[in-house]
Design a protein around this motif. Structure first.
Motif, PDB file in Angstrom:
ATOM      1  N   ASP A  69      -1.245  14.633  10.822  1.00  0.00           N
ATOM      2  CA  ASP A  69      -2.146  14.828  11.965  1.00  0.00           C
ATOM      3  C   ASP A  69      -2.324  13.541  12.756  1.00  0.00           C
ATOM      4  O   ASP A  69      -2.296  13.541  13.982  1.00  0.00           O
ATOM      5  CB  ASP A  69      -3.532  15.267  11.477  1.00  0.00           C
ATOM      6  CG  ASP A  69      -3.474  16.628  10.842  1.00  0.00           C
ATOM      7  OD1 ASP A  69      -2.508  17.351  11.119  1.00  0.00           O
ATOM      8  OD2 ASP A  69      -4.390  16.948  10.073  1.00  0.00           O
ATOM      9  N   TYR A  70      -2.531  12.438  12.049  1.00  0.00           N
ATOM     10  CA  TYR A  70      -2.771  11.163  12.739  1.00  0.00           C
ATOM     11  C   TYR A  70      -1.514  10.739  13.484  1.00  0.00           C
ATOM     12  O   TYR A  70      -1.574  10.186  14.570  1.00  0.00           O
ATOM     13  CB  TYR A  70      -3.176  10.065  11.755  1.00  0.00           C
ATOM     14  CG  TYR A  70      -4.450  10.339  10.984  1.00  0.00           C
ATOM     15  CD1 TYR A  70      -5.292  11.394  11.325  1.00  0.00           C
ATOM     16  CD2 TYR A  70      -4.828   9.535   9.920  1.00  0.00           C
ATOM     17  CE1 TYR A  70      -6.441  11.651  10.618  1.00  0.00           C
ATOM     18  CE2 TYR A  70      -5.979   9.776   9.207  1.00  0.00           C
ATOM     19  CZ  TYR A  70      -6.788  10.839   9.545  1.00  0.00           C
ATOM     20  OH  TYR A  70      -7.917  11.082   8.849  1.00  0.00           O
TER      21      TYR A  70
ATOM     22  N   ASN B 181       0.659  12.826  14.695  1.00  0.00           N
ATOM     23  CA  ASN B 181       0.743  13.700  15.863  1.00  0.00           C
ATOM     24  C   ASN B 181      -0.158  13.199  16.984  1.00  0.00           C
ATOM     25  O   ASN B 181       0.238  13.187  18.152  1.00  0.00           O
ATOM     26  CB  ASN B 181       0.339  15.130  15.492  1.00  0.00           C
ATOM     27  CG  ASN B 181       1.413  15.834  14.689  1.00  0.00           C
ATOM     28  OD1 ASN B 181       2.545  15.356  14.600  1.00  0.00           O
ATOM     29  ND2 ASN B 181       1.064  16.949  14.090  1.00  0.00           N
ATOM     30  N   VAL B 182      -1.379  12.811  16.622  1.00  0.00           N
ATOM     31  CA  VAL B 182      -2.309  12.288  17.628  1.00  0.00           C
ATOM     32  C   VAL B 182      -1.681  11.088  18.320  1.00  0.00           C
ATOM     33  O   VAL B 182      -1.646  10.996  19.556  1.00  0.00           O
ATOM     34  CB  VAL B 182      -3.645  11.885  16.977  1.00  0.00           C
ATOM     35  CG1 VAL B 182      -4.505  11.109  17.960  1.00  0.00           C
ATOM     36  CG2 VAL B 182      -4.382  13.124  16.493  1.00  0.00           C
TER      37      VAL B 182
ATOM     38  N   ALA C 247       1.409  10.392  18.627  1.00  0.00           N
ATOM     39  CA  ALA C 247       2.554  10.801  19.441  1.00  0.00           C
ATOM     40  C   ALA C 247       2.088  11.385  20.768  1.00  0.00           C
ATOM     41  O   ALA C 247       2.650  11.073  21.820  1.00  0.00           O
ATOM     42  CB  ALA C 247       3.389  11.827  18.677  1.00  0.00           C
ATOM     43  N   VAL C 248       1.043  12.213  20.724  1.00  0.00           N
ATOM     44  CA  VAL C 248       0.556  12.832  21.956  1.00  0.00           C
ATOM     45  C   VAL C 248      -0.015  11.764  22.892  1.00  0.00           C
ATOM     46  O   VAL C 248       0.210  11.786  24.097  1.00  0.00           O
ATOM     47  CB  VAL C 248      -0.505  13.907  21.636  1.00  0.00           C
ATOM     48  CG1 VAL C 248      -1.211  14.356  22.906  1.00  0.00           C
ATOM     49  CG2 VAL C 248       0.137  15.097  20.955  1.00  0.00           C
TER      50      VAL C 248
ATOM     51  N   LEU D  42       6.268  17.958  19.658  1.00  0.00           N
ATOM     52  CA  LEU D  42       6.196  17.417  18.300  1.00  0.00           C
ATOM     53  C   LEU D  42       7.347  17.942  17.432  1.00  0.00           C
ATOM     54  O   LEU D  42       7.698  17.339  16.436  1.00  0.00           O
ATOM     55  CB  LEU D  42       4.849  17.774  17.664  1.00  0.00           C
ATOM     56  CG  LEU D  42       3.628  17.143  18.328  1.00  0.00           C
ATOM     57  CD1 LEU D  42       2.348  17.797  17.847  1.00  0.00           C
ATOM     58  CD2 LEU D  42       3.581  15.649  18.061  1.00  0.00           C
TER      59      LEU D  42
ATOM     60  N   PRO E  16       6.598  14.245  22.816  1.00  0.00           N
ATOM     61  CA  PRO E  16       5.163  14.455  23.029  1.00  0.00           C
ATOM     62  C   PRO E  16       4.624  13.538  24.124  1.00  0.00           C
ATOM     63  O   PRO E  16       5.159  12.458  24.356  1.00  0.00           O
ATOM     64  CB  PRO E  16       4.537  14.101  21.673  1.00  0.00           C
ATOM     65  CG  PRO E  16       5.616  13.587  20.812  1.00  0.00           C
ATOM     66  CD  PRO E  16       6.915  13.702  21.503  1.00  0.00           C
ATOM     67  N   GLY E  17       3.589  13.992  24.789  1.00  0.00           N
ATOM     68  CA  GLY E  17       2.988  13.152  25.825  1.00  0.00           C
ATOM     69  C   GLY E  17       1.635  13.682  26.232  1.00  0.00           C
ATOM     70  O   GLY E  17       1.296  14.828  25.935  1.00  0.00           O
TER      71      GLY E  17
ATOM     72  N   PHE F 246      -6.023  20.088  18.047  1.00  0.00           N
ATOM     73  CA  PHE F 246      -5.485  20.508  16.766  1.00  0.00           C
ATOM     74  C   PHE F 246      -6.478  21.385  16.019  1.00  0.00           C
ATOM     75  O   PHE F 246      -7.687  21.276  16.195  1.00  0.00           O
ATOM     76  CB  PHE F 246      -5.146  19.284  15.909  1.00  0.00           C
ATOM     77  CG  PHE F 246      -4.088  18.412  16.519  1.00  0.00           C
ATOM     78  CD1 PHE F 246      -2.753  18.680  16.312  1.00  0.00           C
ATOM     79  CD2 PHE F 246      -4.431  17.327  17.310  1.00  0.00           C
ATOM     80  CE1 PHE F 246      -1.777  17.883  16.880  1.00  0.00           C
ATOM     81  CE2 PHE F 246      -3.464  16.519  17.879  1.00  0.00           C
ATOM     82  CZ  PHE F 246      -2.125  16.802  17.666  1.00  0.00           C
TER      83      PHE F 246
ATOM     84  N   SER G 291      -8.375  16.685  13.784  1.00  0.00           N
ATOM     85  CA  SER G 291      -7.579  15.454  13.743  1.00  0.00           C
ATOM     86  C   SER G 291      -8.229  14.265  14.437  1.00  0.00           C
ATOM     87  O   SER G 291      -7.557  13.467  15.070  1.00  0.00           O
ATOM     88  CB  SER G 291      -6.202  15.678  14.378  1.00  0.00           C
ATOM     89  OG  SER G 291      -5.465  16.548  13.589  1.00  0.00           O
TER      90      SER G 291
END
Lengths: 298, 264
Positions: free
Chosen positions: A195-196, A198-199, A201-202, B57, B75-76, B83, B87
């Motif tokens: 999750d972290y 992913n955060v 990455a976003v 992702l 991703p951006g 989520f 998260s």
């Protein structure tokens, strides 16, 4: 704000009367004396039991060692013989004839330097091993072998390499304390929740930001476990290393005392070594609490 | 008119060793600007995988995602995700969690003071400004999800991706948060793609509902338009004929034609 305080402040009282509908709720608090008694009671509950055990232990030791011809001195004699060292830790008669403060501070300096280097290198290597599968495959088996080598076994090699006692001792501290730091950091990095990542990455953190803002805080509890084990090991290693390299330092002080049959001085030195080891451990634990803000493990 | 967001012939095959599983098969979907689209399906049908593909992702095996006619494959912040399990970073305060994204997205276009104001503005939007100095562990599940929404909104995404955002909440909190999301959508006009497995939620919130067949090789089974005027009121809708009809259609799809097969 409790009631008596409000009475002494006329401004507050006036406002309270003119703007009657606004009622400030003041939670009831127990009087201050009660709070102090409670704190004192809690402290006593933690301090008194070890003191009692200590007193009983000393009494036992005194009884066993007080008879004439016993190999070790009883506590009363230890105190009598080391009174000067206890009450004047700052004397300096040149050479290695110094007060205990100087010996301990020399040892602490070596530990501080070797351990700091180990912390920096250990966290960096641990991050590499935790983050990269290939680094793990390449380095982990080697680390697992190297970490089993006893600290003192490194000393002759480092003396050969550095040709001087001081850097050799620092190297021994470094090589002793780095393994738990590497291994724990690597585990911490590997356990960062997806999750972290992913955060990150976003939000598009770059690798450096990811390291500082996600990896280090997320792995902090693990890293500090490694750092705590590391500081304990380096304090263990310094005494042994100093016995061999000589010079100023608590390790050689103990060895010197043994050579001159000053058993009481050895006992006093051991007492200091134990206390300082304990303080170092608590220091790192306290630092962990501040850095992780007690929330990193949720 | 060109579609705003387009999923073009997306296939996803997971390969582990010699075994490969086709999760998604030929997914085509276009979403207009400002539209609220829900994807509904039984668990394991690959709807989260689909959202991850849109978020960048996960890479699709075949096909691509086009946002304003440009292919997106990493991703951006233009496709911010809320989520399922919020998260939030536990070592940051509520404010810092939102600010993290704001600082990255507006690093050059806003001054420090503007970024601070923008962070607070978004916390205000989800009514979480009062808890800005709290840490995630100190606030309730619903509040965490609000902060998650604020974090995503603060990045000014072109598409807001919601991954079962209310799944972990109790029914009352969920209803409350659904109303908040509806109000935000009304106010800001975001384009939203939401994953859900709750039929009422899908009908209440969406303009269109995309129903997915069961995996493996899940496809889009049916797309349902929800012809309900906005703003929608939960209580009034509960007896509204159009609402009930939509609800029935989705239920029929999920429980008659594509019943969940245990351990398929």
């Amino acid at each position: 704000m409790n009631m008596p305080a409000m009475k002494t402040e006329p401004a507050t009282a006036v406002r309270a009367t003119t703007a009657a509908p606004v009622v400030t709720m003041t939670p009831k608090r127990p009087p201050r004396a009660d709070k102090y008694i409670k704190v004192a009671r809690e402290t006593a509950a933690r301090v008194v039991p070890p003191l009692i055990v200590l007193a009983l232990g000393m009494l036992f030791w005194e009884l066993v060692c007080r008879r004439a011809g016993s190999a070790l001195p009883p506590p009363s004699r230890v105190f009598k013989e080391t009174k000067e060292l206890i009450f004047d830790p700052f004397f300096d008669h040149g050479g290695i004839d110094k007060g205990l403060f100087w010996h301990l501070s020399a040892s602490l300096q070596r530990v501080a330097l070797g351990y700091s280097l180990a912390a920096v290198a250990g966290i960096a290597l641990g991050t590499l091993v935790g983050q990269s599968v290939w680094a793990m495959r390449g380095l982990d088996p080697i680390f697992q072998v190297l970490r089993t080598i006893p600290p003192l076994a490194w000393l002759p090699l480092s003396l050969a390499a550095f040709r001087d006692g001081q850097p050799s001792a620092i190297f021994v501290i470094f090589i002793t304390s780095i393994w738990p730091i590497i291994i724990n950091t690597a585990v911490g990095i590997r356990n960062i929740p997806q999750d972290y990542r992913n955060v990150a990455a976003v939000v598009q953190l770059n690798p450096l930001e990811f390291f500082w803002k996600i990896m280090i805080p997320a792995a902090a509890p693990y890293i500090f476990t490694g750092l705590r084990i590391g500081i304990g090991l380096s304090w263990l290693a310094i005494v042994a290393a100093e016995m061999l390299i000589g010079g100023v330092g608590i390790g050689f002080f103990i060895w010197d005392a043994w050579n001159s049959s000053h058993i009481s001085e050895i006992i006093l030195a051991l007492f200091y070594v134990g206390i300082i080891g304990f303080v170092l451990d608590r220091l790192i634990a306290g630092l962990a609490k501040i850095v992780t803000r007690g929330t990193a493990l949720n | 008119m060109q579609p705003y967001l387009k999923l073009d012939h997306i296939d996803k095959i997971f390969t582990r060793g010699n075994a490969s599983t086709e999760v998604l098969k030929d997914i085509n979907l276009t979403i207009e600007k400002g539209e609220y689209v829900s994807i509904i399906g039984h668990s394991g049908c690959g709807k989260s995988t689909l959202l991850n593909i849109v978020a960048g992702l996960t890479d699709p095996t075949m096909g691509c995602v086009l946002l304003e006619n440009r292919e997106v494959n990493s991703p951006g912040p233009d496709r911010a995700v809320v989520f399922q399990n919020h998260s939030l970073l536990p070592w940051l305060t509520v404010y810092e969690n939102v600010r993290l994204g704001v600082d990255k997205v507006f690093s050059s276009s806003k001054t420090r003071a503007e970024r601070d104001a923008w962070t607070m503005h978004n916390l205000n939007l989800v009514q979480m400004a009062h808890a800005k100095d709290k840490r995630p562990a100190e606030i309730s599940g619903g509040m965490k999800q609000r902060v998650g929404i604020a974090r995503a909104l603060a990045m000014e995404p072109k598409v807001l991706l919601l991954d079962e955002p209310f799944g972990a909440l109790d029914a009352l909190t969920r209803a409350h948060l659904q109303d908040s999301v509806m109000a935000l959508h009304q106010k800001l006009g975001n384009t939203i793609l939401m994953i859900t497995h709750d039929v009422d939620e899908a009908v209440l919130l969406s303009d269109r509902i995309v129903m997915m067949t069961n995996g493996p090789s899940a496809r889009i089974g049916e797309v349902l338009d929800v012809p309900l005027a906005r703003p929608r009121k939960r209580l009034e809708l509960s007896t509204n004929a159009a609402y009930l009809k939509c609800r029935l259609r989705v239920l029929e799809f999920l429980y008659e034609r594509h019943r969940f097969v245990e351990a398929a």
